[in-house]
Design a protein around this motif. Sequence first.
Motif, PDB file in Angstrom:
ATOM      1  N   ILE A  69       0.879  -1.173   0.000  1.00 39.69           N
ATOM      2  CA  ILE A  69       0.000   0.000   0.000  1.00 39.69           C
ATOM      3  C   ILE A  69       0.913   1.218   0.000  1.00 39.69           C
ATOM      4  CG2 ILE A  69      -1.775   1.271   1.260  1.00 39.69           C
ATOM      5  CD1 ILE A  69      -2.643  -1.362   2.528  1.00 39.69           C
ATOM      6  N   ASP A  70       0.864   2.003  -1.036  1.00 32.87           N
ATOM      7  CA  ASP A  70       1.745   3.158  -1.176  1.00 32.87           C
ATOM      8  C   ASP A  70       0.967   4.430  -0.836  1.00 32.87           C
ATOM      9  OD1 ASP A  70       3.615   5.061  -1.806  1.00 32.87           O
ATOM     10  OD2 ASP A  70       4.201   4.142  -3.724  1.00 32.87           O
ATOM     11  N   LEU A  71       1.301   4.997   0.319  1.00 35.82           N
ATOM     12  CA  LEU A  71       0.625   6.218   0.765  1.00 35.82           C
ATOM     13  C   LEU A  71       1.499   7.454   0.577  1.00 35.82           C
ATOM     14  CD1 LEU A  71      -1.036   4.962   4.094  1.00 35.82           C
ATOM     15  CD2 LEU A  71      -1.987   4.989   1.774  1.00 35.82           C
ATOM     16  N   ARG A 103       0.635  11.619  -0.273  1.00 31.71           N
ATOM     17  CA  ARG A 103      -0.769  11.859   0.048  1.00 31.71           C
ATOM     18  C   ARG A 103      -0.882  12.399   1.470  1.00 31.71           C
ATOM     19  NH1 ARG A 103      -3.724   6.274  -0.962  1.00 31.71           N
ATOM     20  NH2 ARG A 103      -5.540   7.569  -0.403  1.00 31.71           N
ATOM     21  N   LEU A 155      -3.267  12.514   4.249  1.00 34.81           N
ATOM     22  CA  LEU A 155      -4.521  11.843   4.593  1.00 34.81           C
ATOM     23  C   LEU A 155      -5.112  12.390   5.889  1.00 34.81           C
ATOM     24  CD1 LEU A 155      -3.553   8.147   3.791  1.00 34.81           C
ATOM     25  CD2 LEU A 155      -4.717   9.796   2.320  1.00 34.81           C
ATOM     26  N   GLU A 177      -9.469   9.190   6.524  1.00 37.15           N
ATOM     27  CA  GLU A 177      -8.853   8.535   5.366  1.00 37.15           C
ATOM     28  C   GLU A 177      -7.795   7.528   5.804  1.00 37.15           C
ATOM     29  OE1 GLU A 177      -9.249  11.939   1.888  1.00 37.15           O
ATOM     30  OE2 GLU A 177      -7.641  12.110   3.380  1.00 37.15           O
ATOM     31  N   LEU A 178      -7.066   7.846   6.863  1.00 44.14           N
ATOM     32  CA  LEU A 178      -6.097   6.892   7.398  1.00 44.14           C
ATOM     33  C   LEU A 178      -6.795   5.630   7.891  1.00 44.14           C
ATOM     34  CD1 LEU A 178      -3.448   8.960   9.409  1.00 44.14           C
ATOM     35  CD2 LEU A 178      -3.004   7.378   7.524  1.00 44.14           C
ATOM     36  N   ALA A 203      -7.573   3.464   5.130  1.00 47.35           N
ATOM     37  CA  ALA A 203      -6.417   2.911   4.432  1.00 47.35           C
ATOM     38  C   ALA A 203      -5.801   1.717   5.141  1.00 47.35           C
ATOM     39  CB  ALA A 203      -5.348   3.998   4.252  1.00 47.35           C
ATOM     40  N   VAL A 241       3.343  -1.093   3.968  1.00 49.58           N
ATOM     41  CA  VAL A 241       2.818   0.247   3.744  1.00 49.58           C
ATOM     42  C   VAL A 241       3.981   1.226   3.632  1.00 49.58           C
ATOM     43  CG1 VAL A 241       1.297   2.051   4.618  1.00 49.58           C
ATOM     44  CG2 VAL A 241       0.760  -0.354   5.067  1.00 49.58           C
ATOM     45  N   VAL A 293       5.291   5.089   3.417  1.00 49.09           N
ATOM     46  CA  VAL A 293       4.884   6.456   3.770  1.00 49.09           C
ATOM     47  C   VAL A 293       6.056   7.400   3.540  1.00 49.09           C
ATOM     48  CG1 VAL A 293       3.134   5.747   5.452  1.00 49.09           C
ATOM     49  CG2 VAL A 293       5.501   6.065   6.194  1.00 49.09           C
ATOM     50  N   PHE A 340       0.042   6.735  10.784  1.00 51.37           N
ATOM     51  CA  PHE A 340      -0.547   5.494  10.287  1.00 51.37           C
ATOM     52  C   PHE A 340      -0.678   4.480  11.419  1.00 51.37           C
ATOM     53  CE2 PHE A 340      -0.323   1.183   8.703  1.00 51.37           C
ATOM     54  CZ  PHE A 340      -1.289   1.192   7.707  1.00 51.37           C
TER      55      PHE A 340
END
Length: 433
Positions: free
Chosen positions: A4-6, A9, A11, A15-16, A19, A313, A315, A324
């Motif tokens: 998962i590439d955040l 972004r 957030l 939204e977090l 995700a 993930v 970040v 996160f």
Amino acid sequence: MRTIDLRGRALSPSELLSAVPRASAARAAALDTARELVAAVRRDGEDALRDQATRFDRVEGHALRVPQAHIDEALSGLDGDVRAALDEAIARVRAGSAAQVPEPRDTEIEPGAHVRQRWQPVARAGVYVPGGKAVYPSSVIMNVVPAQVAGVRSIALASPPQRDAAGRVHPTILAVAGLLGINEVYAIGGAGAIGALAYGVESLGLAPVDVVTGPGNNFVASAKRVVAGDVGTDAEAGATEILIAADETADAALVAADLVSQAEHDEQAAAVLVTTSPELASAVESALSEIAVATRHAERVAAALAGPQSAIVLVDDVAAMESFSNAYGPEHLELHVADARVAADRYTNAGAIFVGPATPVSLGDYMAGSNHVLPTGGQSRYASGLGAYTFLRPQQVIEYDAAALAAVADRIVALAEAEALPAHGDAVRARQR
């Protein structure tokens, strides 16, 4: 594992939350099933428990209430090295739990006016020890020792019957019960066991408990939600979770080993890495490809790592990594970052936090002195792990003498009138004559 590439972004908190990787469909299905199983036990008692043992444990005709002879036999046959390890774990958890019992306090509001704060243990606790894909004698310790430290006088233990042991509870679990002086043990498992502890089963001599605790799969965790309100429960300790927050200083092999260590519990186990380093992410993937296939439970591990609940993930920075993790609220959080001890203060939502490369979750599972029964499914954002406090109720004991009451009588009357409850004021005036 999926990625998962955040990065790139910004957030929001909501939204977090959206995700974070979760197996939400499995949890929803488990709640529906748990509700049905608990209702059956509440309605049909022993008959329902035997039916569920046949369906889920594939055993029949076994003793639902474990005879003392089985406990004594298991204790006498306990391997010496295992007993030494259990004794050490008991001592460490007892020491850690003792720190969780507050001292009573007496506050003098003014002369003659006292409010005493005390912590009262529940009378009876029911503890659940899983016994499906693995055996958890350590969970006997983690449940029973805090209850004993809190002062609970009556403790009932439930654990699933084992098909390969003629329907008996696993002997190592029975042996630990014997070590801790627990003689009320039931060979019942799953959501039905939670219902039995909560509501009792008269034909077995199982009286209802005041608090139900213990880890288990999603069905066990969901059953606690079903009985909550009728009895107290700890947080829902369902399928295990590990989140590792790591930067470029982390050792990829250690990170991979710890992800696998939790994935081996169950196909529904969640293994998550959040990192600021794409290079580390790649190295962890490579290490996983070697470690995961070589472990004893490779098939189970592969299923857990491939599930929707597991991910790597990516970040942008340390702040995003912390945000996160706090949104995820993991059961187990490992910090493989520079200055991990300082960083730990910024990771506020976790069942337990394991700081630095020499502090793996496995340590907490057995010998850290902490408790391994911890909230899952994001509940660490508002709930704590199991401890002596789980079995304690804070109570305030109020004692005023006549002079102290007289000093505030007019103010009580004024507030009672303001709330249109004049009899409240009258009860105070009656003492002023």
